[in-house]
Scaffold this motif. Structure first.
Motif, PDB file in Angstrom:
ATOM      1  N   PRO A  43     124.932 -46.733 -52.293  1.00 40.16           N
ATOM      2  CA  PRO A  43     124.381 -47.423 -53.465  1.00 40.16           C
ATOM      3  C   PRO A  43     122.861 -47.436 -53.509  1.00 40.16           C
ATOM      4  CG  PRO A  43     125.203 -49.014 -51.880  1.00 40.16           C
ATOM      5  CD  PRO A  43     125.601 -47.665 -51.369  1.00 40.16           C
ATOM      6  N   ASP A  44     122.208 -47.214 -52.370  1.00 41.20           N
ATOM      7  CA  ASP A  44     120.749 -47.174 -52.342  1.00 41.20           C
ATOM      8  C   ASP A  44     120.206 -45.891 -52.958  1.00 41.20           C
ATOM      9  OD1 ASP A  44     120.317 -49.677 -51.073  1.00 41.20           O
ATOM     10  OD2 ASP A  44     120.806 -48.777 -49.144  1.00 41.20           O
ATOM     11  N   PHE A  86     135.261 -55.625 -50.097  1.00 41.61           N
ATOM     12  CA  PHE A  86     135.150 -56.993 -49.601  1.00 41.61           C
ATOM     13  C   PHE A  86     133.875 -57.635 -50.120  1.00 41.61           C
ATOM     14  CE2 PHE A  86     134.041 -59.952 -45.953  1.00 41.61           C
ATOM     15  CZ  PHE A  86     134.918 -60.954 -46.360  1.00 41.61           C
ATOM     16  N   ILE A  87     134.034 -58.782 -50.732  1.00 42.36           N
ATOM     17  CA  ILE A  87     132.900 -59.539 -51.251  1.00 42.36           C
ATOM     18  C   ILE A  87     132.839 -60.868 -50.527  1.00 42.36           C
ATOM     19  CG2 ILE A  87     131.996 -60.758 -53.283  1.00 42.36           C
ATOM     20  CD1 ILE A  87     133.209 -58.445 -54.955  1.00 42.36           C
ATOM     21  N   LEU A  98     130.027 -55.903 -49.637  1.00 39.44           N
ATOM     22  CA  LEU A  98     129.627 -55.305 -48.368  1.00 39.44           C
ATOM     23  C   LEU A  98     130.023 -53.833 -48.342  1.00 39.44           C
ATOM     24  CD1 LEU A  98     130.532 -58.113 -45.807  1.00 39.44           C
ATOM     25  CD2 LEU A  98     128.415 -57.747 -47.088  1.00 39.44           C
ATOM     26  N   THR A  99     129.015 -52.968 -48.352  1.00 40.26           N
ATOM     27  CA  THR A  99     129.290 -51.539 -48.320  1.00 40.26           C
ATOM     28  C   THR A  99     129.149 -50.943 -46.926  1.00 40.26           C
ATOM     29  OG1 THR A  99     126.997 -51.079 -48.936  1.00 40.26           O
ATOM     30  CG2 THR A  99     128.602 -51.210 -50.720  1.00 40.26           C
ATOM     31  N   THR A 150     125.334 -56.028 -54.890  1.00 44.68           N
ATOM     32  CA  THR A 150     125.614 -55.109 -53.791  1.00 44.68           C
ATOM     33  C   THR A 150     124.724 -55.417 -52.601  1.00 44.68           C
ATOM     34  OG1 THR A 150     124.076 -53.537 -54.759  1.00 44.68           O
ATOM     35  CG2 THR A 150     126.394 -53.251 -55.297  1.00 44.68           C
ATOM     36  N   ASP A 151     124.964 -54.719 -51.504  1.00 46.97           N
ATOM     37  CA  ASP A 151     124.272 -55.023 -50.257  1.00 46.97           C
ATOM     38  C   ASP A 151     122.759 -55.059 -50.389  1.00 46.97           C
ATOM     39  OD1 ASP A 151     126.419 -55.381 -48.658  1.00 46.97           O
ATOM     40  OD2 ASP A 151     126.379 -53.403 -47.741  1.00 46.97           O
ATOM     41  N   GLU A 152     122.215 -54.205 -51.236  1.00 46.16           N
ATOM     42  CA  GLU A 152     120.762 -54.097 -51.267  1.00 46.16           C
ATOM     43  C   GLU A 152     120.100 -55.190 -52.090  1.00 46.16           C
ATOM     44  OE1 GLU A 152     122.264 -51.264 -54.508  1.00 46.16           O
ATOM     45  OE2 GLU A 152     122.850 -51.994 -52.545  1.00 46.16           O
TER      46      GLU A 152
END
Length: 332
Positions: free
Chosen positions: A82-83, A152-153, A159-160, A320-322
């Motif tokens: 996703p980054d 999973f959230i 969380l990727t 998202t994670d970032e």
């Protein structure tokens, strides 16, 4: 219009589905076959063409509105970073997809900023925002169909993982699949016994050419009809798959302790022959601390991935994670 308009795109191995998402409403849907055998360039061109069609349809339907700045959100098959918006890896079902600079290529074609995640991760975001997990702080979404994937959230974050590959539940080793080949090239993984193709394979192993369906049964829908009619080998194939998936998910729930587990994907429509053993095995595996954990069917169907992909541009409760959420609800 209180949020930027987004063209949300769900890229799968067999079809590309897209629509506009404005203020959480999915509209102006388009669906075309994925040119999976034609390579990455053909797929990228198809995504861009479908997105242009959605934009055109939306703007034609609101002729008095000012021309908005569109953004693109994509949920795609494969491991998606996703980054960077790059396809880190993908199966052979989509030729040449691994290594594709997905977001950069779509931005170049459309002149619109683009973000992307894995398609099951997009489903998880969608169900958390507007579906079966809406209102929770943590959820596990599992899609059981051609493959088995998860998202999973927790604490409002998807969380990727370090390698963008979190959620590959289908590749947990399980005793029930011992000796069975997995599409990933490994052996004995959950997907080898609990996916849609695995259910069909289990049935054909049991009956050969002698069953009522014989070699003519080619879809899980057809097999479910046989099971509903009382055909024992068909019933056993679904029961075995449901029990294997439920047992594995019970173990995953013990590790992650989500508020809710949501089940979607094609197999979730197989009926009680699948759901009953799944629930039984799931509950059997739960440790006392997490007993009573809710196991629910997904609510949004195919729209979950579109809502989730669009949420990559939203300041909603899931990120998202970032990115994380501030107390005021702004992304930072």
């Amino acid at each position: 219009m209180t949020s930027p308009p987004v063209v949300a795109v769900d890229v799968g191995g067999t079809k590309i589905r897209a629509g506009s998402v404005i203020d959480g409403v999915v509209d102006h849907l388009r669906e075309v076959p994925t040119p999976a055998a034609a390579g990455a360039r053909a797929i990228l061109d198809t995504i861009a063409e479908v997105a242009r069609g959605v934009i055109r349809d939306t703007e034609v339907s609101t002729p008095d509105a000012s021309t908005p700045t569109w953004r693109i959100g994509i949920g795609s098959a494969g491991v998606i970073d996703p980054d960077t918006g790059t396809v880190v890896s993908a199966t052979d079902s989509i030729t040449g997809w691994a290594g594709t600079a997905l977001t950069a290529e779509i931005t170049a074609r459309l002149g619109a900023e683009t973000r992307a995640v894995n398609d099951v991760h997009a489903h998880a975001l969608g169900e958390a925002l507007a579906g079966a997990a809406c209102g929770t702080q943590s959820s596990l979404l599992v899609a059981a169909g051609t493959g088995i994937g998860g998202g999973f959230i927790t604490e409002n974050r998807l969380l990727t993982g370090r390698h963008a590959a979190a959620g590959h539940i289908g590749h947990l080793p399980v005793a029930a699949a011992q000796g069975l080949p997995c599409p990933c090239g490994g052996m004995g993984h959950l997907e080898a016994i609990a996916s849609g193709p695995a259910v069909l394979s289990a049935y054909h192993r049991a009956v050969g050419d002698q069953g009522p369906g014989g070699p003519r049964v080619s879809t899980t829908r057809e097999l479910a009809e046989l099971a509903d009619s009382g055909e024992a080998p068909a019933q056993r194939a679904f029961e075995q798959a449901g029990r294997a998936l439920g047992s594995a998910l019970g173990g995953v729930a013990n590790v992650l302790s989500p508020e809710v587990v949501v089940i979607g994907g094609g197999l979730s429509g197989a009926g009680e022959l699948w759901w009953v053993p799944l629930r039984e095995a799931f509950e059997t595996e739960l440790i006392p601390a997490v007993r009573g954990l809710s196991l629910r069917p997904a609510q949004l169907g195919q729209d979950a991935a579109l809502i989730g992909a669009a949420s990559l541009w939203s300041s909603g409760r899931v990120s998202t994670d970032e990115t994380t959420m501030t107390s005021s609800g702004e992304l930072q």
